[in-house]
Write a protein that holds these residues in place. Structure first.
Motif, PDB file in Angstrom:
ATOM      1  N   PRO A  81      40.331  44.790  37.699  1.00 27.14           N
ATOM      2  CA  PRO A  81      40.391  43.398  37.216  1.00 27.14           C
ATOM      3  C   PRO A  81      39.772  42.409  38.202  1.00 27.14           C
ATOM      4  O   PRO A  81      39.088  41.461  37.787  1.00 27.14           O
ATOM      5  CB  PRO A  81      41.897  43.162  37.035  1.00 27.14           C
ATOM      6  CG  PRO A  81      42.466  44.515  36.785  1.00 27.14           C
ATOM      7  CD  PRO A  81      41.659  45.426  37.661  1.00 27.14           C
ATOM      8  N   ALA A  82      40.001  42.615  39.494  1.00 28.56           N
ATOM      9  CA  ALA A  82      39.399  41.727  40.496  1.00 28.56           C
ATOM     10  C   ALA A  82      37.882  41.883  40.497  1.00 28.56           C
ATOM     11  O   ALA A  82      37.135  40.890  40.582  1.00 28.56           O
ATOM     12  CB  ALA A  82      39.975  42.034  41.876  1.00 28.56           C
ATOM     13  N   PHE A  83      37.395  43.112  40.407  1.00 25.93           N
ATOM     14  CA  PHE A  83      35.953  43.343  40.377  1.00 25.93           C
ATOM     15  C   PHE A  83      35.325  42.702  39.137  1.00 25.93           C
ATOM     16  O   PHE A  83      34.218  42.148  39.200  1.00 25.93           O
ATOM     17  CB  PHE A  83      35.655  44.835  40.398  1.00 25.93           C
ATOM     18  CG  PHE A  83      35.939  45.503  41.727  1.00 25.93           C
ATOM     19  CD1 PHE A  83      36.306  44.755  42.836  1.00 25.93           C
ATOM     20  CD2 PHE A  83      35.838  46.876  41.876  1.00 25.93           C
ATOM     21  CE1 PHE A  83      36.562  45.360  44.062  1.00 25.93           C
ATOM     22  CE2 PHE A  83      36.087  47.491  43.099  1.00 25.93           C
ATOM     23  CZ  PHE A  83      36.457  46.728  44.194  1.00 25.93           C
ATOM     24  N   ALA A  84      36.020  42.771  37.994  1.00 21.84           N
ATOM     25  CA  ALA A  84      35.486  42.169  36.765  1.00 21.84           C
ATOM     26  C   ALA A  84      35.405  40.653  36.898  1.00 21.84           C
ATOM     27  O   ALA A  84      34.420  40.033  36.461  1.00 21.84           O
ATOM     28  CB  ALA A  84      36.360  42.551  35.574  1.00 21.84           C
ATOM     29  N   ALA A  88      31.800  36.338  36.833  1.00 17.07           N
ATOM     30  CA  ALA A  88      32.189  34.945  37.096  1.00 17.07           C
ATOM     31  C   ALA A  88      31.313  33.961  36.337  1.00 17.07           C
ATOM     32  O   ALA A  88      31.778  32.889  35.925  1.00 17.07           O
ATOM     33  CB  ALA A  88      32.124  34.670  38.597  1.00 17.07           C
ATOM     34  N   ASN A  89      30.059  34.310  36.121  1.00 18.06           N
ATOM     35  CA  ASN A  89      29.137  33.424  35.408  1.00 18.06           C
ATOM     36  C   ASN A  89      28.848  33.907  33.988  1.00 18.06           C
ATOM     37  O   ASN A  89      27.866  33.470  33.378  1.00 18.06           O
ATOM     38  CB  ASN A  89      27.829  33.302  36.197  1.00 18.06           C
ATOM     39  CG  ASN A  89      28.041  32.695  37.566  1.00 18.06           C
ATOM     40  OD1 ASN A  89      28.821  31.746  37.718  1.00 18.06           O
ATOM     41  ND2 ASN A  89      27.361  33.240  38.577  1.00 18.06           N
ATOM     42  N   ASP A  90      29.675  34.814  33.501  1.00 23.09           N
ATOM     43  CA  ASP A  90      29.484  35.354  32.145  1.00 23.09           C
ATOM     44  C   ASP A  90      30.842  35.388  31.446  1.00 23.09           C
ATOM     45  O   ASP A  90      31.471  36.442  31.329  1.00 23.09           O
ATOM     46  CB  ASP A  90      28.879  36.761  32.224  1.00 23.09           C
ATOM     47  CG  ASP A  90      28.369  37.256  30.870  1.00 23.09           C
ATOM     48  OD1 ASP A  90      28.769  36.671  29.839  1.00 23.09           O
ATOM     49  OD2 ASP A  90      27.589  38.226  30.847  1.00 23.09           O
ATOM     50  N   PRO A  91      31.320  34.216  30.992  1.00 26.96           N
ATOM     51  CA  PRO A  91      32.677  34.145  30.411  1.00 26.96           C
ATOM     52  C   PRO A  91      32.867  35.043  29.193  1.00 26.96           C
ATOM     53  O   PRO A  91      33.971  35.522  28.958  1.00 26.96           O
ATOM     54  CB  PRO A  91      32.829  32.668  30.046  1.00 26.96           C
ATOM     55  CG  PRO A  91      31.438  32.114  30.018  1.00 26.96           C
ATOM     56  CD  PRO A  91      30.656  32.908  30.999  1.00 26.96           C
ATOM     57  N   PHE A 145      36.404  41.858  28.785  1.00 29.56           N
ATOM     58  CA  PHE A 145      37.167  42.703  29.713  1.00 29.56           C
ATOM     59  C   PHE A 145      38.661  42.471  29.535  1.00 29.56           C
ATOM     60  O   PHE A 145      39.462  43.422  29.551  1.00 29.56           O
ATOM     61  CB  PHE A 145      36.770  42.430  31.163  1.00 29.56           C
ATOM     62  CG  PHE A 145      37.624  43.199  32.149  1.00 29.56           C
ATOM     63  CD1 PHE A 145      37.389  44.543  32.388  1.00 29.56           C
ATOM     64  CD2 PHE A 145      38.709  42.595  32.780  1.00 29.56           C
ATOM     65  CE1 PHE A 145      38.200  45.264  33.255  1.00 29.56           C
ATOM     66  CE2 PHE A 145      39.517  43.307  33.652  1.00 29.56           C
ATOM     67  CZ  PHE A 145      39.265  44.652  33.894  1.00 29.56           C
ATOM     68  N   HIS A 146      39.069  41.216  29.372  1.00 31.36           N
ATOM     69  CA  HIS A 146      40.490  40.926  29.159  1.00 31.36           C
ATOM     70  C   HIS A 146      41.008  41.597  27.884  1.00 31.36           C
ATOM     71  O   HIS A 146      42.200  41.887  27.773  1.00 31.36           O
ATOM     72  CB  HIS A 146      40.713  39.415  29.074  1.00 31.36           C
ATOM     73  CG  HIS A 146      40.506  38.712  30.390  1.00 31.36           C
ATOM     74  ND1 HIS A 146      40.212  37.373  30.492  1.00 31.36           N
ATOM     75  CD2 HIS A 146      40.547  39.179  31.659  1.00 31.36           C
ATOM     76  CE1 HIS A 146      40.087  37.050  31.773  1.00 31.36           C
ATOM     77  NE2 HIS A 146      40.289  38.132  32.494  1.00 31.36           N
ATOM     78  N   GLY A 147      40.107  41.830  26.931  1.00 30.97           N
ATOM     79  CA  GLY A 147      40.492  42.529  25.703  1.00 30.97           C
ATOM     80  C   GLY A 147      40.375  44.034  25.794  1.00 30.97           C
ATOM     81  O   GLY A 147      40.527  44.738  24.792  1.00 30.97           O
ATOM     82  N   THR A 148      40.102  44.538  26.997  1.00 35.59           N
ATOM     83  CA  THR A 148      39.949  45.981  27.213  1.00 35.59           C
ATOM     84  C   THR A 148      41.245  46.573  27.743  1.00 35.59           C
ATOM     85  O   THR A 148      41.878  46.010  28.635  1.00 35.59           O
ATOM     86  CB  THR A 148      38.813  46.254  28.227  1.00 35.59           C
ATOM     87  OG1 THR A 148      37.585  45.737  27.708  1.00 35.59           O
ATOM     88  CG2 THR A 148      38.661  47.739  28.496  1.00 35.59           C
ATOM     89  N   ALA A 149      41.657  47.685  27.189  1.00 33.65           N
ATOM     90  CA  ALA A 149      42.857  48.372  27.672  1.00 33.65           C
ATOM     91  C   ALA A 149      42.498  49.203  28.898  1.00 33.65           C
ATOM     92  O   ALA A 149      41.603  50.054  28.844  1.00 33.65           O
ATOM     93  CB  ALA A 149      43.436  49.265  26.583  1.00 33.65           C
ATOM     94  N   PRO A 199      39.488  32.424  45.444  1.00 34.08           N
ATOM     95  CA  PRO A 199      39.370  33.276  44.251  1.00 34.08           C
ATOM     96  C   PRO A 199      38.200  34.246  44.374  1.00 34.08           C
ATOM     97  O   PRO A 199      37.223  33.966  45.067  1.00 34.08           O
ATOM     98  CB  PRO A 199      39.158  32.271  43.120  1.00 34.08           C
ATOM     99  CG  PRO A 199      38.570  31.074  43.776  1.00 34.08           C
ATOM    100  CD  PRO A 199      39.186  31.012  45.137  1.00 34.08           C
ATOM    101  N   PHE A 200      38.325  35.390  43.679  1.00 32.04           N
ATOM    102  CA  PHE A 200      37.356  36.452  43.841  1.00 32.04           C
ATOM    103  C   PHE A 200      35.974  36.042  43.326  1.00 32.04           C
ATOM    104  O   PHE A 200      35.828  35.554  42.198  1.00 32.04           O
ATOM    105  CB  PHE A 200      37.823  37.709  43.114  1.00 32.04           C
ATOM    106  CG  PHE A 200      39.112  38.269  43.650  1.00 32.04           C
ATOM    107  CD1 PHE A 200      39.264  38.517  45.001  1.00 32.04           C
ATOM    108  CD2 PHE A 200      40.178  38.537  42.808  1.00 32.04           C
ATOM    109  CE1 PHE A 200      40.441  39.036  45.512  1.00 32.04           C
ATOM    110  CE2 PHE A 200      41.362  39.062  43.293  1.00 32.04           C
ATOM    111  CZ  PHE A 200      41.501  39.303  44.654  1.00 32.04           C
TER     112      PHE A 200
END
Length: 664
Positions: free
Chosen positions: A470-473, A478-481, A487-491, A636-637
């Motif tokens: 999650p931190a790497f994502a 960061a510039n591709d919302p 990714f947040h919708g990925t299990a 922040p990462f």
């Protein structure tokens, strides 16, 4: 006897959807607008409510599936009716003798010869065809067909299919309102169900009436009526004198229920008004009142208990307890003996949910995953080609590829609107090996993971990868919302091992009836374990096995590294070496100097190989190491916080690509 399948054609989002149900409890999961409530409403259409006071849904024009045609601009080949086909099965063919007009003989290959044989009928089928009204004031037309309909009367015994009933527990319940001042009707229904015997009913009302007489004799009530009588006498004695008395109305179930309220409190405390209880327990009280209807399940062959979103206001433990309770209801009903009237009295539970706690309370084979997919749009020129080639009639289907069959394509169909349809994957149809199914069940029970809810899945070996990804994502996107949201919708599924096969089988094996998979993309991240003796050979074999699976099934990619996560972090270079060193010190405060002398400062590959060897010989907690690695990074990462190893970046980019329904 149990509901075994439902086939929806042309009903709301279900253009052509098949769903398989298991005896006991079946749980429908899926994202919002996937069609879970549509399935429940379809079952309410094809069965009668157990409580005659409950109304079944009324079909409307809006229930007819639209395949992208503009409002009011259907072509002549578009579907005009909805077909809802249900099948019921039983291991005991004697349970179905009363449904003989609905038998469906299922062919099976003979074990002794090449000729076909037929089993003793253990399946029955009913199809309800609904033609919605042409206008808002019109009436829908319903047509039933029993079995294959190969008789002069397509529905010769309608009373038989009415032996299957349902109880419906709606979603988003307002328990305090339903059981508070407006809840007298519910109390009345419960009392009337319990007082069906006329003698018991008369005795109850007689006892209540006697109690009313005693109450009316109480001193305050007598004094109140006397005060009124004194003034009434003065007002009426010059004409026709009147006598006043204060008493109760004649006792009836309705009048008694009107003055009753449900109270509740924790055991050991005095019950109080529901307003003083939490929403969750009030919700369970409401469910309990609905479940009292199951007392009448003994007067049906099969009662479908349809429960939508039971998790509302319930904490996770209560959700699991509730599902166990419902499963026990079904088990008890299987032990019920057929009564003198011939009722089987079976209960089957079907649940819709967004909660992993509800979904993981049942065996994986009892899960059905519903998905919302775009209807493939066929260009007008392609429709002409299909028509010229003699495409099959689409009078009974409504997919856009089948919607037109002549070279004369209607102008209004040239510009099609976006449309969506419901597809289903019934896990019970995937023919998982028992060992694989048990592994998935045990994993879900332990983790409550959401892997069956999302259409994108990241499978990783352990907790360390699950911590850093999650931190790497966040840094990578960061510039591709849009990618970050995907990714947040990925299990994210840390399997705590390397046996990915059971997870791939359940996520990426197509349903044999629908051709759909639970996941649209599955990324597998695994270690190459180079230089680690037998582990390297095992890793090569494991990766090759995954690649063989991909060639057969499709929506899977494997992203192996050369060594292992920690070694790859070091190998990536940059600030990562400092972050790893500081994290290592926390676990080996005395020996870290010797350890890092062994790592050295040579080529990246040499350092990675040395660190990989250290991980085999030193006691390092990988989860803690990953936590400490991130704790030392700049937050922040961003891309400056650490260097993301390329194999992880590739996996994150692939799993978050925007994928059309045609190229899942």
């Amino acid at each position: 006897m149990h509901l075994s399948s439902l086939h929806l054609q042309g009903f709301r989002t279900a253009a052509d959807t098949k769903i398989t149900f298991q005896p006991g409890v079946t749980v429908l999961v899926g994202e919002n607008n996937a069609g879970k409530s549509n399935v429940m409403d379809a079952l309410r259409h094809v069965t009668q409510p157990l409580d005659p006071r409950e109304r079944s849904p009324y079909p409307s024009r809006d229930d007819l599936h639209r395949d992208g045609c503009a409002e009011g601009q259907h072509g002549e080949k578009c579907r005009t009716s909805m077909d809802l086909t249900v099948r019921y099965s039983s291991d005991n063919s004697a349970d179905l003798h009363i449904y003989s007009s609905a038998f469906v003989q299922e062919q099976r290959p003979s074990q002794l010869s090449k000729t076909a044989q037929f089993d003793t009928p253990r399946t029955i089928q009913y199809c309800l065809s609904i033609t919605p009204p042409a206008t808002a004031l019109g009436t829908a037309r319903r047509t039933w067909v029993a079995g294959t309909g190969n008789t002069s009367d397509p529905d010769p015994e309608p009373a038989a299919r009415e032996r299957v009933r349902h109880v419906y527990l709606q979603p988003l319940r307002d328990a305090r309102r339903e059981l508070g001042a407006s809840g007298s009707a519910r109390i009345q229904h419960i009392l009337e169900r319990l007082l069906r015997d006329e003698t018991e009913r008369d005795e109850f009302l007689s006892n209540v009436s006697a109690t009313f007489v005693e109450l009316a004799a109480e001193k305050p009530l007598k004094a109140a009526s006397g005060a009124v009588q004194e003034r009434l006498a003065g007002l009426t004695e010059g004409a026709h004198p009147q006598t006043a008395s204060l008493g109760f109305a004649d006792a009836s179930i309705q009048s008694i229920a009107r003055n009753l309220r449900f109270l509740m409190a924790q055991t050991g405390l005095a019950p109080r008004d529901l307003a003083e209880s939490g929403l969750g327990y009030a919700n369970l009280m409401f469910m309990a009142t609905v479940l009292t209807q199951l007392e009448k399940a003994a007067e049906a062959d099969l009662t479908l208990l349809l429960v939508e979103e039971p998790e509302a206001h319930l904490h996770p433990q209560l959700q699991t307890i509730l599902l166990d309770y419902l499963a026990e209801e079904t088990r008890r009903s299987q032990l019920r003996e057929t009564d003198s009237e011939g009722w089987l009295g079976r209960i089957q539970v079907i649940v819709t949910t967004h909660s992993p706690h509800v979904a993981t309370a049942v065996d994986p084979q009892n899960l059905v995953v519903l998905q919302r997919r775009a209807v493939p749009v066929t260009a007008p020129e392609q429709l002409q080609v299909e028509a010229a080639a003699g495409a099959p009639s689409a009078g009974r289907l409504s997919t856009s590829a089948q919607a037109a069959q002549t070279s004369d394509v209607e102008p209004q169909r040239a510009q099609r609107e976006p449309a969506f349809m419901t597809t289903a994957v019934s896990v019970g149809r995937l023919s998982l090996k028992v060992t694989d199914r048990n592994k998935i069940r045990n994993y879900l029970n332990a983790t409550r993971n959401v892997m069956l809810f999302g259409q994108r899945v990241l499978l990783v070996e352990g907790i360390a990868e699950a911590i850093v990804l999650p931190a790497f994502a966040r840094a990578l996107f960061a510039n591709d919302p849009a990618r970050l949201q995907r990714f947040h919708g990925t299990a994210l599924v840390p399997i705590d091992g390397v046996d990915f096969s059971p997870y791939l089988e359940v996520l990426a094996t197509p349903d044999p009836d629908t051709g759909q998979c639970i996941a649209r993309r599955v990324a597998v991240i695994t270690d190459g374990d180079a230089g680690r003796e037998t582990r390297e050979a095992q890793a090569v074999s494991r990766i090759e096995k995954i690649r063989q699976f991909i060639t057969v099934n499709g929506p899977v990619e494997v992203f192996p590294n050369t060594y292992t996560l920690e070694a790859e972090l070091l190998r990536a270079g940059g600030v990562n070496r400092t972050l790893l060193l500081e994290a290592w010190k926390l676990q080996r405060p005395q020996a870290w100097v010797t350890d890092w002398e062994a790592v050295g400062d040579g080529q990246a590959d040499e350092q990675a190989r040395a660190l990989s060897a250290l991980l085999d010989t030193k006691k390092i907690l990988k989860g803690d190491l990953a936590q400490d690695f991130l704790a030392g990074a700049e937050q922040p990462f961003t891309r400056d916080s650490f260097v993301v190893p390329e194999y992880l970046a590739d996996a994150l980019r692939w799993v978050t690509e925007e994928v059309s329904d045609d190229h899942a």
